[in-house]
Motif scaffolding. Structure first.
Motif, PDB file in Angstrom:
ATOM      1  N   TYR A   1       0.865  -1.220   0.070  1.00  0.00           N
ATOM      2  CA  TYR A   1      -0.155  -0.128  -0.053  1.00  0.00           C
ATOM      3  C   TYR A   1       0.938   1.172  -0.006  1.00  0.00           C
ATOM      4  O   TYR A   1       1.419   1.507   1.074  1.00  0.00           O
ATOM      5  CB  TYR A   1      -0.878  -0.013   1.067  1.00  0.00           C
ATOM      6  N   THR A   2       0.877   1.990  -1.221  1.00  0.00           N
ATOM      7  CA  THR A   2       1.941   2.940  -1.285  1.00  0.00           C
ATOM      8  C   THR A   2       1.334   4.496  -1.065  1.00  0.00           C
ATOM      9  O   THR A   2       2.314   5.453  -1.300  1.00  0.00           O
ATOM     10  CB  THR A   2       2.439   2.962  -2.718  1.00  0.00           C
ATOM     11  N   GLU A   3       0.319   4.688  -0.545  1.00  0.00           N
ATOM     12  CA  GLU A   3      -0.349   6.036  -0.069  1.00  0.00           C
ATOM     13  C   GLU A   3       0.766   6.868   0.726  1.00  0.00           C
ATOM     14  O   GLU A   3       1.049   7.904   0.473  1.00  0.00           O
ATOM     15  CB  GLU A   3      -1.377   6.201   0.475  1.00  0.00           C
ATOM     16  N   PRO A   4       1.336   6.099   1.933  1.00  0.00           N
ATOM     17  CA  PRO A   4       2.175   6.910   2.854  1.00  0.00           C
ATOM     18  C   PRO A   4       3.562   7.324   1.809  1.00  0.00           C
ATOM     19  O   PRO A   4       3.883   8.609   2.233  1.00  0.00           O
ATOM     20  CB  PRO A   4       2.729   5.902   3.723  1.00  0.00           C
ATOM     21  N   TYR A   5       3.967   6.583   1.153  1.00  0.00           N
ATOM     22  CA  TYR A   5       5.145   7.066   0.106  1.00  0.00           C
ATOM     23  C   TYR A   5       4.682   8.227  -0.580  1.00  0.00           C
ATOM     24  O   TYR A   5       5.436   9.380  -0.837  1.00  0.00           O
ATOM     25  CB  TYR A   5       5.447   5.873  -0.879  1.00  0.00           C
ATOM     26  N   ALA A   6       3.496   8.174  -1.481  1.00  0.00           N
ATOM     27  CA  ALA A   6       2.958   9.082  -2.191  1.00  0.00           C
ATOM     28  C   ALA A   6       2.757  10.485  -1.277  1.00  0.00           C
ATOM     29  O   ALA A   6       3.077  11.580  -2.011  1.00  0.00           O
ATOM     30  CB  ALA A   6       1.719   8.914  -2.991  1.00  0.00           C
TER      31      ALA A   6
ATOM     32  N   HIS B   1      -1.459   2.537  -5.090  1.00  0.00           N
ATOM     33  CA  HIS B   1      -2.129   3.508  -4.413  1.00  0.00           C
ATOM     34  C   HIS B   1      -1.325   4.830  -4.492  1.00  0.00           C
ATOM     35  O   HIS B   1      -0.616   4.809  -3.906  1.00  0.00           O
ATOM     36  CB  HIS B   1      -2.489   3.143  -2.906  1.00  0.00           C
ATOM     37  N   ASP B   2      -2.011   5.531  -5.204  1.00  0.00           N
ATOM     38  CA  ASP B   2      -1.473   7.083  -5.313  1.00  0.00           C
ATOM     39  C   ASP B   2      -0.059   7.046  -6.069  1.00  0.00           C
ATOM     40  O   ASP B   2       0.570   8.139  -5.948  1.00  0.00           O
ATOM     41  CB  ASP B   2      -1.531   7.748  -4.059  1.00  0.00           C
TER      42      ASP B   2
ATOM     43  N   ASN C   1       2.124   7.655  -9.251  1.00  0.00           N
ATOM     44  CA  ASN C   1       1.653   8.809 -10.589  1.00  0.00           C
ATOM     45  C   ASN C   1       3.014   8.994 -11.352  1.00  0.00           C
ATOM     46  O   ASN C   1       4.192   8.273 -10.914  1.00  0.00           O
ATOM     47  CB  ASN C   1       1.107   9.974 -10.112  1.00  0.00           C
ATOM     48  N   ARG C   2       2.698   9.582 -12.426  1.00  0.00           N
ATOM     49  CA  ARG C   2       4.091   9.829 -13.188  1.00  0.00           C
ATOM     50  C   ARG C   2       5.235  10.271 -12.570  1.00  0.00           C
ATOM     51  O   ARG C   2       6.469  10.510 -12.854  1.00  0.00           O
ATOM     52  CB  ARG C   2       3.688  10.580 -14.270  1.00  0.00           C
ATOM     53  N   ASP C   3       5.134  11.251 -11.389  1.00  0.00           N
ATOM     54  CA  ASP C   3       6.133  11.798 -10.683  1.00  0.00           C
ATOM     55  C   ASP C   3       6.888  11.083  -9.662  1.00  0.00           C
ATOM     56  O   ASP C   3       8.179  11.044  -9.796  1.00  0.00           O
ATOM     57  CB  ASP C   3       5.559  12.978  -9.738  1.00  0.00           C
ATOM     58  N   ASN C   4       5.952  10.336  -9.051  1.00  0.00           N
ATOM     59  CA  ASN C   4       6.877   9.203  -8.134  1.00  0.00           C
ATOM     60  C   ASN C   4       7.028   7.934  -8.243  1.00  0.00           C
ATOM     61  O   ASN C   4       7.718   6.955  -7.582  1.00  0.00           O
ATOM     62  CB  ASN C   4       6.013   9.304  -6.851  1.00  0.00           C
ATOM     63  N   LEU C   5       6.383   7.438  -9.678  1.00  0.00           N
ATOM     64  CA  LEU C   5       6.662   6.041  -9.918  1.00  0.00           C
ATOM     65  C   LEU C   5       8.065   5.421 -10.262  1.00  0.00           C
ATOM     66  O   LEU C   5       8.577   4.636  -9.537  1.00  0.00           O
ATOM     67  CB  LEU C   5       5.836   5.770 -11.215  1.00  0.00           C
ATOM     68  N   THR C   6       9.070   6.173 -11.078  1.00  0.00           N
ATOM     69  CA  THR C   6      10.293   5.922 -11.351  1.00  0.00           C
ATOM     70  C   THR C   6      11.149   5.757 -10.206  1.00  0.00           C
ATOM     71  O   THR C   6      11.797   4.861 -10.005  1.00  0.00           O
ATOM     72  CB  THR C   6      10.845   6.872 -12.084  1.00  0.00           C
ATOM     73  N   GLU C   7      10.817   6.709  -9.188  1.00  0.00           N
ATOM     74  CA  GLU C   7      11.882   6.568  -7.951  1.00  0.00           C
ATOM     75  C   GLU C   7      11.618   5.542  -6.943  1.00  0.00           C
ATOM     76  O   GLU C   7      12.476   4.696  -6.325  1.00  0.00           O
ATOM     77  CB  GLU C   7      12.234   7.699  -7.372  1.00  0.00           C
ATOM     78  N   PHE C   8      10.378   5.196  -7.065  1.00  0.00           N
ATOM     79  CA  PHE C   8       9.956   3.997  -6.334  1.00  0.00           C
ATOM     80  C   PHE C   8      10.498   2.881  -6.792  1.00  0.00           C
ATOM     81  O   PHE C   8      10.964   1.830  -6.027  1.00  0.00           O
ATOM     82  CB  PHE C   8       8.220   4.052  -6.474  1.00  0.00           C
ATOM     83  N   LEU C   9      10.481   2.568  -8.200  1.00  0.00           N
ATOM     84  CA  LEU C   9      10.690   1.338  -8.757  1.00  0.00           C
ATOM     85  C   LEU C   9      12.582   1.088  -8.981  1.00  0.00           C
ATOM     86  O   LEU C   9      12.906   0.138  -8.732  1.00  0.00           O
ATOM     87  CB  LEU C   9      10.260   1.261 -10.029  1.00  0.00           C
TER      88      LEU C   9
ATOM     89  N   ILE D   1      -2.446   1.078 -11.300  1.00  0.00           N
ATOM     90  CA  ILE D   1      -2.360   2.431 -11.036  1.00  0.00           C
ATOM     91  C   ILE D   1      -3.846   2.786 -11.602  1.00  0.00           C
ATOM     92  O   ILE D   1      -4.188   2.486 -12.733  1.00  0.00           O
ATOM     93  CB  ILE D   1      -1.540   3.135 -11.721  1.00  0.00           C
ATOM     94  N   GLY D   2      -4.761   3.472 -10.734  1.00  0.00           N
ATOM     95  CA  GLY D   2      -5.795   3.891 -11.532  1.00  0.00           C
ATOM     96  C   GLY D   2      -6.385   5.353 -11.329  1.00  0.00           C
ATOM     97  O   GLY D   2      -6.293   6.057 -12.463  1.00  0.00           O
ATOM     98  N   HIS D   3      -6.399   6.046 -10.080  1.00  0.00           N
ATOM     99  CA  HIS D   3      -6.909   7.301 -10.081  1.00  0.00           C
ATOM    100  C   HIS D   3      -6.007   8.391 -10.863  1.00  0.00           C
ATOM    101  O   HIS D   3      -6.455   9.279 -11.812  1.00  0.00           O
ATOM    102  CB  HIS D   3      -6.946   7.737  -8.571  1.00  0.00           C
ATOM    103  N   ALA D   4      -4.784   8.270 -10.566  1.00  0.00           N
ATOM    104  CA  ALA D   4      -3.672   9.254 -11.406  1.00  0.00           C
ATOM    105  C   ALA D   4      -3.661   8.999 -12.930  1.00  0.00           C
ATOM    106  O   ALA D   4      -3.683   9.927 -13.748  1.00  0.00           O
ATOM    107  CB  ALA D   4      -2.577   9.137 -10.813  1.00  0.00           C
ATOM    108  N   LEU D   5      -3.795   7.655 -13.042  1.00  0.00           N
ATOM    109  CA  LEU D   5      -3.744   7.543 -14.671  1.00  0.00           C
ATOM    110  C   LEU D   5      -4.831   8.029 -15.320  1.00  0.00           C
ATOM    111  O   LEU D   5      -4.778   8.440 -16.345  1.00  0.00           O
ATOM    112  CB  LEU D   5      -3.384   6.045 -14.666  1.00  0.00           C
ATOM    113  N   ILE D   6      -6.095   7.599 -14.813  1.00  0.00           N
ATOM    114  CA  ILE D   6      -7.244   7.945 -15.433  1.00  0.00           C
ATOM    115  C   ILE D   6      -7.498   9.633 -15.267  1.00  0.00           C
ATOM    116  O   ILE D   6      -7.765  10.136 -16.566  1.00  0.00           O
ATOM    117  CB  ILE D   6      -8.552   7.463 -14.898  1.00  0.00           C
ATOM    118  N   ALA D   7      -6.972  10.170 -14.492  1.00  0.00           N
ATOM    119  CA  ALA D   7      -6.917  11.737 -14.353  1.00  0.00           C
ATOM    120  C   ALA D   7      -6.003  12.312 -15.410  1.00  0.00           C
ATOM    121  O   ALA D   7      -6.281  13.159 -16.301  1.00  0.00           O
ATOM    122  CB  ALA D   7      -6.500  12.074 -13.151  1.00  0.00           C
ATOM    123  N   ASP D   8      -4.728  11.586 -15.809  1.00  0.00           N
ATOM    124  CA  ASP D   8      -4.083  11.861 -16.823  1.00  0.00           C
ATOM    125  C   ASP D   8      -4.572  11.707 -17.990  1.00  0.00           C
ATOM    126  O   ASP D   8      -4.446  12.558 -18.962  1.00  0.00           O
ATOM    127  CB  ASP D   8      -2.821  11.190 -16.626  1.00  0.00           C
TER     128      ASP D   8
END
Length: 262
Positions: A172-177, A211-212, A214-222, A233-240
């Motif tokens: 669950y990645t919301e705390p990271y985001a 969970h949360d 997005n294009r800003d935080n995904l690369t560093e996480f991985l 990924i749902g909310h951010a991707l569909i918003a984009d």
């Protein structure tokens, strides 16, 4: 029909959660935007899977969507269909029906949501949840589905997740985001997730995340968290996608993944 197969290396797979497409559709009775068309466009653009979370109140994904998407996934045998939800609410009934119809179902992600919960916000806990999870995990695997447990990034919990029969955990990645804007907090959170992923893998589990992101935080996480098999990924991707379109958006997220593995 499906395009050429997506290469299956060690790179993290992108699964697109379509709940928010259904949420917009449900505000009217016109059937638009189409969930199945969204899935098709995302798959054509290179998404490696489709995720849905059909809650009991059907405020977004409805029961018929599950079967419409499962039918669609027949044409994409190299991609995966992931259904999330609470196995003690409606999820297992849906899973049984999908398999009874001979439709594809690759992964069930068990999430400890309450029925009216706004969004997923915590993972399973061990040993508290162990006894009740064992039989539903066994049933899910008997249906031919991989089982992933939605989990907080707590290394000490991973042995318990493996002991009940799970194949993977979804961190669950919301705390990271939420920590993204502060470099010190971000680094602290990334270390938590790195240690949790290593503990999961040491216990014999695969690792998903969501969970949360997005294009800003995904690369560093991985780049930091080793061996992530899949991000949902749902909310951010569909918003984009509202601004960029599905094809360009999925391509952008796949570039984020590529950059992490460059």
């Amino acid at each position: 029909m499906a395009s050429d197969p997506v290469p299956q290396g060690c790179k993290t797979a992108l699964s697109v959660n379509l709940n928010k497409v259904a949420l917009v559709r449900n505000t009217r009775h016109l059937g638009i935007p189409s969930v199945t068309k969204a899935a098709t466009l995302c798959l054509q653009a290179g998404a490696r899977g489709i995720t849905i979370h059909p809650r009991p109140d059907e405020r977004h994904i409805r029961r018929h969507d599950v079967f419409d998407l499962a039918e669609l996934m027949r044409d994409w045998p190299d991609r995966e269909f992931n259904i999330e939800g609470n196995p003690f609410h409606n999820l297992m009934d849906i899973a049984r029906d999908v398999r009874a119809r001979g439709l594809p179902l690759h992964q069930l992600t068990f999430v400890p949501d309450s029925e009216g919960q706004f969004t997923s916000d915590h993972g399973w806990a061990f040993p508290q949840d162990a006894q009740r999870l064992v039989p539903v995990i066994a049933e899910a695997k008997a249906l031919g589905a991989r089982v992933s447990l939605f989990m907080d990034p707590a290394p000490e919990q991973m042995i318990g997740a493996h002991a009940v029969g799970a194949d993977r955990v979804e961190l669950y990645t919301e705390p990271y985001a939420a920590a993204w804007v502060d470099p010190a907090s971000r680094a602290e959170q990334l270390e938590r997730y790195r240690r949790a992923a290593l503990a999961a893998q040491a216990a014999g589990l695969g690792v998903n995340a969501g969970h949360d992101l997005n294009r800003d935080n995904l690369t560093e996480f991985l780049r930091t968290v080793p061996g992530v098999d899949e991000v949902s990924i749902g909310h951010a991707l569909i918003a984009d996608a509202l601004e960029l379109g599905y094809v360009d958006t999925v391509s952008a997220y796949n570039r984020c993944i590529d950059q992490a593995f460059a």
